[in-house]
Design an enzyme around this catalytic site. Sequence first.
Site, short mmCIF file in Angstrom:
data_model
loop_
_atom_site.label_atom_id
_atom_site.label_comp_id
_atom_site.label_asym_id
_atom_site.label_seq_id
_atom_site.Cartn_x
_atom_site.Cartn_y
_atom_site.Cartn_z
CG ASP A 57 -1.90 1.11 1.40
OD1 ASP A 57 -2.32 1.49 0.19
OD2 ASP A 57 -2.26 1.90 2.35
CB SER A 91 -6.36 3.75 0.39
OG SER A 91 -5.02 3.88 -0.04
CD GLN A 148 -4.10 1.98 -2.86
OE1 GLN A 148 -3.79 2.98 -3.02
NE2 GLN A 148 -3.86 1.16 -1.82
#
Length: 289
Positions: free
Chosen positions: A198, A226, A276
């Site tokens: 991430d 996110s 993502q």
Amino acid sequence: MLRHVIEDLLSIEPAGADRFRAAKQSDVFDRVYGGQMLAQGLRAAAATVDGARPPNSAHCYFLRLGDPTVPLEFHVERVRETRTFSNRLVRAQQNDHCVCLMMFSFCAAGEGLEHQWAMPDAPAPETLASRDEQLIAIHGDELPLNAGVPWPVDIRHVNRRPWDPEIGEGRNLLWMRADDALPDDPLLHACLLLYASDLTMAEAATARHPIRWEDLIAGRGIFGASLDHSFWLHQPVRFDDWLLHVQESSRGGGGRGFTTGRFFDRGGRLIASVAQEIFIKETTEGSGR
């Protein structure tokens, strides 16, 4: 730094039947770092699964910005148990609010058809400058907010310098590994790779536009966070050896940017994949998602 992450930021403790608590959060961001929450959630889920079954996927929605000053609680639901798969639903909560909703899958070892994409060519990581060296080369002594934060991951950018203000094609190549040797614990390696997955995903999306990363981090005229994160571990990983992370942003629009990534080991094996979507939008003071 790596010992701090393993012993503090990734540690959880039992807090009841299939419930766990993470007392300490990262103190370097204004919110709970999503990769940390995912790694802690994976540890909580794995504590309810037969240790012979390694994780094979993780999917989550970030529902609220987590408060780094408030402990996180992880509630695990044992959704399914078959001869091959174990599925766990994990809710990360703060003050009775669900911050992140996660689904983890664990899969027994098996055999089947095999194929994969080839790893792109890239110079050896030892020939490249570190992330910190590249940031200093760009910004000198005036580093952007969070730029000087020591991460537990050694990152070597291949085709684009970190937080480069120049507009790029939205394809980033970078080498990643833990910044120290790790014990022979497959779950720990999986947790740390999930943690690292991430860290840089938003960069491929923001690189397509004249966005100053330091403005995004500080919330000056633009807000980013996110929205969700999906991760697939295709085979066991050693995260104290180099992995090439290939990131591509194929789409941006509607206030969202989408990025996919692939992790290859030095032998060219595809180890993991990630996807993502981020929320990214011009803002006025006091606005958000």
